[in-house]
Design a protein around this motif. Structure first.
Motif: not given
Length: 650
Positions: A128-140, A163-178
């Motif tokens: 399972n994973h948690i992702l914080i989305k950020v663009s490849e060309n994002a500013s420093p 699992e507890k954190v993954r389920a809580e933080v997933h919003n499907g937009q900026t944070v993914y917990g899958e």
């Protein structure tokens, strides 16, 4: 593709161009004065000996006929200037570019990545994973915020549970917990795959970045790959046009009962499976790998069979009803078998960036390219923010003739890099220090030109590449010749096709067939009973209900229009109206009721047109080759040919 063209390719993919021949080398034959050397003929003959299916082509004289025909065609193609056609030159150029890709690479790095890929394909990872989305060309600044966020989530996961954190933080937009389930090599982007395979079961990885953003991955399990299975199946499909045919679900259940009664799976598949490709092989299929099939229901049943010899219950897919038997279990195929496929996958994957880096370093050494970018200060001085608006231009006093870098024998100037900067400003570029932007652009410029220079000079640098290009050049030329001279003209020559059909009608007939019912049983006694009932005129449905019971299937009937090769009929079955004797067939007994004998029937031209056209093309080509032999004089050195034969007999 035409059968004769197969031989064109067969030859041209094997002939190595001989650009420079010694005058002392034996000449086997000449075409209109142009010599063909013994070494070329021997190389082609020996290389293709194991590939030839027709024994006559292994005979030196017969093979020489084919080879001289090939040379005649090549002579004619060049005489017609087909090698100057725009379409031909374009196709050859595209092929050279495509072929060059397999030669322009760093083999050591590629081999290491291929071996790593094989090791990973040999295992599955559940994670399972948690992702914080950020663009490849994002500013420093934005990049740092995303990194700090993923670090905080990792610390929380270590203390509170992933699992507890993954389920809580997933919003499907900026944070993914899958939940990802099981996956293997090439199923995820390379950096993610690497993090997952390098993290121990139960652990949470350190943060890592992909093009999607920052991740942490929690590895739940690792297992060996499920590998592949070898199975056979019996398939029954719905036969809408056959009024006598049973519903497939009823037929498959009957067959399943017969299997449970101890009857042979292979024998039943040969008699009753509607998969004609596998029926003659007792239902045997090619080995199946996990994830290979588009029919998930079939794959699930296959991989849920545990023991060799296990037979599934009947199940349905979009193709029909099936029963599957397990014959073999094997893990991932051997490395050498998978290697060619893995090489191509690695080159298409994110791994290719590592290969590119290694290649650039190798080419810099080969062509003595200095790593120092001597002009960087000048380009920084003429750079400005217009570049990010895509409006930047070179100054009027631009030093375009100043030497920049030399690759092999080619000198590049400031103008070359200046033009590259202008051209690539159309691509979105994130604002940043001018020095880092120009340095990255220069590395891209250098990489592109290093690879292009090698590609342009590959025929001089690499003998194998030169040979293959030469082979394709001749093969493509002969394809152009055959298409314009034989294939297209034969297709449109309606009068010629009609005449050929009229003169060869005996070649285009439907064989004698029968409208018949075949009764099959493992018990000869049962078929004797069926024979009597058929003789008495009893209907098939009544016979079935009388002979078969709910718990035991004694006989299965097959009704069809059959020729002598039909799977249900005994070998050399005599076509005679009435009820036959009982035959032993496919480890069972069969009885045939012939309702009608359908005589051999002449096919119409329309019905046989595809075959007629193919035969007519062969006929035209044979006459054309004869004409070419008269147009271009072939002289065979009989003494040399005798020596060739003696060499090949040793």
């Amino acid at each position: 593709m035409k059968l004769n063209f197969f031989f064109i390719l067969f030859l041209t993919l094997s002939v190595l161009n001989v650009d420079a021949q010694s005058n002392n080398e034996d000449i086997l034959f000449s075409v209109q004065g142009e010599p063909v050397y013994t070494s070329e003929f021997l190389r082609v003959y020996n290389k293709n000996l194991d590939l030839v299916q027709d024994e006559s082509q292994k005979d030196v004289d017969e093979y020489l006929k084919l080879f001289t025909s090939y040379k005649l065609k090549l002579k004619e193609a060049k005489a017609l200037d087909l090698h100057k056609k725009t379409s031909y030159l374009r196709e050859l150029s595209n092929y050279k570019k495509q072929l060059a890709k397999s030669f322009i690479t760093d083999t050591k790095v590629t081999d290491a990545l291929v071996k790593e890929a094989y090791d990973r394909l040999s295992h599955d990872v559940k994670a399972n994973h948690i992702l914080i989305k950020v663009s490849e060309n994002a500013s420093p600044e934005d990049t740092l915020v995303a990194f700090n966020s993923i670090m905080k989530l990792r610390n929380r996961a270590l203390n509170e549970g992933f699992e507890k954190v993954r389920a809580e933080v997933h919003n499907g937009q900026t944070v993914y917990g899958e939940k990802l389930g099981y996956f293997t090599g090439f199923k995820m982007v390379y950096k993610f795959e690497t993090a997952a395979f390098n993290t121990n079961v139960g652990d949470i990885s350190q943060p890592f970045r992909t093009r999607f953003g920052y991740h942490i991955v929690n590895v739940l399990d690792k297992r060996k790959s499920r590998g592949e299975r070898t199975v056979a199946h019996i398939m029954v499909v719905n036969k809408e046009k056959d009024s006598l045919a049973e519903k497939p679900e009823i037929r498959i259940q009957e067959l399943y009962k017969k299997l449970n009664q101890g009857e042979d799976f292979e024998s039943l598949a040969k008699q009753f499976s509607d998969d004609k490709n596998s029926a003659q092989k007792g239902g045997m299929l090619s080995p199946i790998s996990s994830g290979q099939l588009s029919v998930q229901e079939f794959e699930d049943v296959v991989f849920n069979l545990d023991n060799i010899g296990d037979i599934s219950e009947p199940f349905k897919t979009n193709y029909g009803w099936h029963i599957v038997k397990l014959y073999g279990k094997k893990l991932v195929p051997d490395f050498e078998i998978m290697k060619p496929e893995l090489v191509e996958k690695v080159k298409r994957d994110d791994r290719s960036k590592l290969i590119d880096e290694a290649l650039v370093d190798k080419l810099k050494k080969r062509y003595n390219v200095d790593n120092e970018f001597s002009g960087i200060d000048y380009f920084i001085s003429i750079f400005n923010d217009d570049y990010f608006k895509k409006t930047w231009k070179l100054p009027a006093d631009f030093k375009e003739n100043e030497p920049l870098v030399k690759i092999g024998k080619k000198q590049f100037s400031y103008k070359d890099f200046g033009d590259y900067l202008q051209k690539t400003q159309r691509n979105r570029t994130q604002k940043g220090p001018y020095k880092s932007i120009i340095s990255r652009k220069y590395e891209s410029f250098l990489k592109d030109n290093l690879i292009q220079y090698q590609e342009n000079n590959l025929e001089e640098e690499n003998e194998e590449f030169a040979h293959i290009v030469g082979e394709y050049r001749d093969g493509l030329l002969l394809f152009e010749l055959m298409e314009t001279t034989i294939w297209n003209t034969a297709k449109t020559d309606s009068i010629g096709i009609q005449d050929y059909y009229n003169n060869h009608k005996n070649n285009y007939v439907l064989p004698e067939r029968i409208d018949a019912v075949v009764a099959s049983s493992t018990k000869q006694k049962t078929l004797k009973k069926v024979s009597k009932l058929l003789t008495d005129g009893m209907a098939l449905d009544q016979i079935k209900s009388l002979v078969n019971s709910n718990n035991e299937i004694e006989v299965i009937f097959t009704s069809d229009i059959m020729d002598g090769k039909h799977q249900a009929l005994p070998t050399n079955f005599n076509f005679e109206k009435g009820i036959s004797k009982i035959y032993k067939h496919n480890n069972a007994f069969v009885l045939v009721q012939v309702k009608e004998v359908l005589p051999q029937t002449q096919k119409t031209l329309e019905a046989a047109k595809g075959t007629v056209i193919s035969d007519y093309q062969t006929y035209k080509e044979k006459n054309w080759i004869k004409e070419l032999g008269e147009k271009y004089k072939i002289v065979i050195n009989q003494e040399v040919l005798t020596n060739v034969k003696s060499q090949l007999k040793k």
